[in-house]
Design a protein around this motif. Structure first.
Motif, PDB file in Angstrom:
ATOM      1  N   THR A  32      55.497  50.604  58.213  1.00  0.00           N
ATOM      2  CA  THR A  32      54.923  50.610  56.725  1.00  0.00           C
ATOM      3  C   THR A  32      56.188  50.260  55.860  1.00  0.00           C
ATOM      4  O   THR A  32      56.170  49.518  54.859  1.00  0.00           O
ATOM      5  CB  THR A  32      54.330  51.672  56.147  1.00  0.00           C
TER       6      THR A  32
ATOM      7  N   ARG B 292      47.728  47.545  54.358  1.00  0.00           N
ATOM      8  CA  ARG B 292      46.754  47.113  55.161  1.00  0.00           C
ATOM      9  C   ARG B 292      45.475  46.975  54.414  1.00  0.00           C
ATOM     10  O   ARG B 292      45.017  47.695  53.677  1.00  0.00           O
ATOM     11  CB  ARG B 292      46.904  48.073  56.324  1.00  0.00           C
TER      12      ARG B 292
ATOM     13  N   THR C 233      47.237  42.180  56.525  1.00  0.00           N
ATOM     14  CA  THR C 233      48.202  42.822  55.914  1.00  0.00           C
ATOM     15  C   THR C 233      48.935  41.902  54.970  1.00  0.00           C
ATOM     16  O   THR C 233      49.338  40.948  55.178  1.00  0.00           O
ATOM     17  CB  THR C 233      49.246  43.299  57.138  1.00  0.00           C
TER      18      THR C 233
ATOM     19  N   CYS D 132      52.101  39.851  58.505  1.00  0.00           N
ATOM     20  CA  CYS D 132      51.671  39.548  57.052  1.00  0.00           C
ATOM     21  C   CYS D 132      51.201  38.173  57.038  1.00  0.00           C
ATOM     22  O   CYS D 132      51.885  37.210  57.172  1.00  0.00           O
ATOM     23  CB  CYS D 132      52.608  40.096  56.140  1.00  0.00           C
TER      24      CYS D 132
END
Ligand code: ACO
Length: 175
Positions: free
Chosen positions: A77, A101, A109, A144
């Motif tokens: 994270t 998320r 993400t 991402c």
């Protein structure tokens, strides 16, 4: 130039060094290294560098280390990295990307870039650019689908140089 020897004990890092692009680190000026934030970085002036960005309320090393540990305890994270001067062993630049998320976009993400700061004496040496490149690389390589950030008008040109485009408007409500 006197270069500090490698530390006797390996540093206790926030995330693996391998996530930082070697394509980016090889472009750093001599005598500077980029690595993940380490649990001993309070002593290397992490708060001093962040103070070029905004008010830093220094609650002391124990509180700083507890915060570091709580961020690292949330897996995959938080990714904070630093550029360190090998001669002085002081941090000269830092930045973070954290992962949000989502349920939309196929449970996608989003990478959020936050708290970019380069020590005043080192600004203009492309350290900010290298930090953004490294954080964007982490964001894209951890899956991402986009990377975003908020900044003031004065920094738009800097982020455009880093490949970012102006999009949408930030709103805020302070408690
Ligand atoms: N306006 C126009 N161009 C700029 C600016 C600016 N304010 N800042 C940098 N640039 C340009 C540089 O000239 C350079 O261009 P070039 O590639 O043509 O030579 C390019 O952007 C890259 O600049 P760097 O040398 O990498 O910039 P630097 O290392 O000084 O870092 C930063 C820029 C991070 C804004 C630094 O000045 C800083 O720490 N400022 C104070 C804190 C701050 O504002 N942080 C960003 C907050 S936003 C956030 O955290 C998401």
């Amino acid at each position: 130039m006197v270069v500090q020897p490698a530390p006797e004990h390996p540093l206790d890092l926030m995330f693996p060094q391998e996530l930082i692009s070697s394509e980016v680190t090889k472009e750093l000026p001599p005598g500077l290294i980029m690595r993940p934030l380490a649990s001993t970085d309070y002593k290397r002036g992490h708060f001093a560098v962040l103070s070029v960005l905004t008010v830093v309320d220094d609650l002391g090393e124990d509180a700083w280390v507890a915060h570091f540990q709580s961020m690292r305890a949330t897996p995959k994270t938080y990714y904070s990295l630093v550029i360190v001067d090998q001669v002085t062993d002081k941090i000269v630049a830092t930045g973070t990307v954290f992962m949000e998320r989502k349920f939309i976009r196929g449970l996608g993400t989003v990478g959020h870039i936050e708290d970019i700061a380069v020590d005043k004496s080192q600004q203009g040496r492309r350290l900010g650019l290298r930090i953004i490149q490294a954080l964007t690389h982490i964001s894209e390589n951890t899956g991402c689908y986009k990377t975003i950030l908020n900044c003031n008008e004065d920094n738009i040109a800097f982020y455009e140089k880093c490949g970012y485009k102006k999009k949408e408007i930030e709103m805020a409500k302070y408690a």
